[in-house]
Design a protein around this motif. Structure first.
Motif: not given
Length: 233
Positions: A19, A21, A142-143, A169-170
């Motif tokens: 994701r 992160d 992202r998002h 995010e995927r």
């Protein structure tokens, strides 16, 4: 549909991306290979899908640290039939040229990936994709938020022939491909070759991505988790 395997490099090891992160990425634990060594993982992934391209995300460089030049060199030397796509946080084309100069003749098989999250300005974008350039543009989000200081998303006239649609995010989540964004980008530039990134968790996901206009997809977790079968040439 072409599957392009991915290795994410952090502090000399291949890590599992999840994701976007990056602070919480950990060395890869894989059902496909029992190592986080970059060359070992690259060999196994490329063999599993009969790959002719390998995508490398240099996370240290992307986060402003020292890049993995020695690892990139090792990969190019050990995998002579491969084209290596490298995202190393290039802020402009001069940074990609400097890396190419450091690699010497090996750079002929290196394709720089210019991420919209990294390009510093509109001027930098304009200089990236000259007629003789071999670079790829990555449109990163992202998002739902575009990561795009240079205005890449809204400048289809400046796009090269190959464009990655990266939905962070995927990544590693196996939640399916972001076909809505893929179709949006295809509408903006119908003649561009689109490569997706993020979300693949099954063969059905690949079929959906292909039906939505992607010619290739960047994949890591689905390979490590054996969710995609072995492929042959």
């Amino acid at each position: 549909m072409t599957v392009i395997p991915v290795i994410d490099l952090l502090q000399g090891q291949v890590v599992r991306a999840l994701r976007g992160d990056r602070q919480h990425y950990r060395p890869i634990v894989s059902a496909l290979c029992a190592s986080s060594d970059p060359l070992t993982v690259a060999r196994i992934l490329c063999d599993h899908v009969a790959a002719r391209q390998l995508y490398v995300a240099d996370l240290d460089a992307l986060q402003g640290g020292v890049g993995h030049v020695a690892v990139v060199r090792q990969l190019l030397e050990a995998l002579p039939g491969l084209e290596l796509w490298l995202d190393a946080g290039f802020a402009d084309v001069s940074e990609a040229h400097a890396l190419g100069a450091a690699l010497g003749p090996l750079s002929q098989r290196l394709v720089p990936v210019f991420g919209s999250e990294s390009l510093r300005s509109r001027a930098a974008l304009e200089a990236c994709f000259t007629p003789s350039g071999r670079g790829i543009l990555s449109l990163d989000r992202r998002h739902g938020e575009r990561l795009d200081a240079a205005g890449c998303w809204d400048s289809p006239a400046l796009w090269p022939s190959r464009v990655i649609v990266m939905t962070l995010e995927r990544v590693g989540a196996g939640t399916g491909p972001d076909v809505d964004t893929l179709r949006e980008v295809a509408t903006r530039s119908p003649h561009v070759q689109l490569i997706g990134a993020g979300g693949i968790g099954s063969e059905a996901d690949l079929a959906l991505a292909q039906a939505s206009g992607a010619s290739a997809w960047l994949v890591a977790s689905a390979l490590h988790d054996r969710k995609l079968p072995r492929m042959s040439t």
